[in-house]
Scaffold this active site. Structure first.
Site, mmCIF file in Angstrom:
data_model
loop_
_atom_site.group_PDB
_atom_site.id
_atom_site.type_symbol
_atom_site.label_atom_id
_atom_site.label_comp_id
_atom_site.label_asym_id
_atom_site.label_seq_id
_atom_site.Cartn_x
_atom_site.Cartn_y
_atom_site.Cartn_z
ATOM 1 N NE ARG A 123 -4.490 -1.682 1.198
ATOM 2 C CZ ARG A 123 -5.272 -1.938 2.097
ATOM 3 N NH1 ARG A 123 -5.326 -1.625 3.427
ATOM 4 N NH2 ARG A 123 -6.535 -2.462 1.645
ATOM 5 C CD GLN A 128 -2.737 5.846 -3.608
ATOM 6 O OE1 GLN A 128 -3.108 6.745 -4.497
ATOM 7 N NE2 GLN A 128 -3.030 6.291 -2.241
ATOM 8 C CG ASP A 131 -5.137 -1.514 -2.570
ATOM 9 O OD1 ASP A 131 -5.547 -2.694 -2.197
ATOM 10 O OD2 ASP A 131 -5.053 -0.615 -1.580
ATOM 11 C CB SER A 134 -8.262 -0.528 -1.958
ATOM 12 O OG SER A 134 -7.419 -0.341 -0.577
ATOM 13 C CE1 TYR A 231 -3.908 -4.269 5.242
ATOM 14 C CE2 TYR A 231 -1.676 -3.662 5.062
ATOM 15 C CZ TYR A 231 -2.635 -4.226 4.577
ATOM 16 O OH TYR A 231 -2.645 -4.389 3.260
#
Length: 377
Positions: A123, A128, A131, A134, A231
């Protein structure tokens, strides 16, 4: 010209596909050749004709699809028949569930494939767009509210009518990551009164910015409860007890509870006890987004709706993104398309730089072995 192959998903209940006509067109423009197994996109509303119109070659059999494939895109890990059909040295990119699905990893290693677990993409800012956690969690959070609202026997928004007023439903989101934030936003759009909790202090402001109320024991442990990667850390037994005490009275008053808490490589933490479930009103609903990793709600069962003695419902639906497969596939396919750009050199040849921090973090098998340090042994 390097060849990307996309096969039909063979795992039970998987409706997504790893490429769409949109991404096929862009991959071809970037210098790839793309082969699609016939029917791969049908469950996501992407027919073979649309892939052909985008420039892909559609093959009728798995063997023909994989025969020349340098890189294979999958949603879930490949099945044994797919692994057996890989050409020597092929690359595979998929959500491999590497901590649980050891058989698939070992099969890929034995076949000599270089496999990338998309869950392990770090991450960081430049990753991004790759990802997958996500992109899929965002849709899962949305769908969790829809599933909860459907199972709940009342309306979510307050309604004032000539016959009287319908009170707004109370929705509680436990775990405010990507899924939780989308669940908050969706429940708010539907008119519910929303509260949320998370062990990471940074989420308080995010929750409040969406118009929901934040609920947590805000002690010293809470203030340090987030990893550098963003996290949640696993909390101490003492903190969990204090948090449980705070939440017990709150849960009893809720109409819908949605739990989203996951810890990478570990079973999902238990957030809602059987006693807390028993305290809820008849007709109330719990949606457990972590059920595939053991569940956050005591009594949740994968793939089942459990109706408790007090009349509450625990929804253990698997693969919520797959219930909105067209959009989930579109986002996932764009994640993979971005990842594929890392595998070509400046001349457009397939030549991965395995020292690149993204590739290095995601690589799980290579040279006949499982190579990721988190999976060794």
């Amino acid at each position: 010209m390097a060849v990307i192959a996309v096969t039909r998903e063979r795992r039970a209940g998987e409706t997504r596909v790893a490429a769409t006509p949109e991404t096929v067109k862009k991959l071809i423009a970037a210098g790839w050749s793309v082969t699609i197994e016939a029917g791969a996109g049908m469950a996501s509303a992407y027919p073979d004709a649309d892939y052909e119109a985008a420039g892909a070659k559609v093959e009728k059999t798995l063997k023909a699809t994989l025969k020349d494939a340098d890189l294979v895109f999958k949603v879930r890990g490949p099945e044994a028949e797919e692994i057996a059909a890989l050409k020597p040295g092929a690359l595979v990119a998929a959500t491999l569930n590497p901590y649980q699905d050891k058989d698939t990893l070992n099969g890929l290693a034995t076949a000599g494939a270089s496999a990338f677990a998309m869950e392990f993409v770090p991450r960081i800012t430049r990753a991004q767009v790759m990802d997958v956690l996500s992109s899929q969690a965002n849709l899962a959070g949305y769908r969790a509210v829809i599933e909860g609202a459907e199972a709940f026997g009342k309306a979510l928004p307050m309604m004032m009518t000539a016959a009287g007023t319908v009170a707004a439903a109370k929705v509680f989101i436990m775990g405010v990551g990507v899924a939780g934030l989308q669940a908050i936003a969706t429940a708010r759009r539907l008119g519910a009164v929303v509260t949320a909790t998370d062990v990471r202090p940074a989420t308080k402001e995010q929750v409040e910015s969406l118009g929901a109320k934040f609920l947590a024991v805000e002690d010293e442990e809470f203030k340090n409860a987030q990893t550098a990667g963003g996290y949640a850390k696993e909390m101490s037994a003492e903190y969990q007890a204090k948090q449980a005490e705070l939440l017990t009275g709150h849960i009893a008053k809720q109409d819908i509870v949605i739990t989203t808490a996951l810890i990478p490589g570990r079973p999902a933490p238990k957030l809602v006890s059987a006693a807390q479930v028993a305290s809820m009103k008849p007709g109330s609903v719990l949606v457990d987004l972590a059920v595939e990793q053991g569940g956050n709600v005591e009594g949740a069962k994968l793939g089942e709706t459990v109706i408790t003695a007090n009349g509450a419902k625990i929804l253990g639906a698997a693969n919520l993104p797959g219930r909105i497969a067209t959009d989930a596939s579109a986002l996932y396919a764009r994640n993979l398309m971005a990842f594929a750009t890392l595998l070509l050199d400046k001349e457009g040849a397939l030549n991965p730089d395995y020292e690149d921090e993204i590739l290095k973090a995601a690589l799980v098998t290579q040279g006949g072995k499982v190579v990721h340090p988190n999976l060794a042994g």
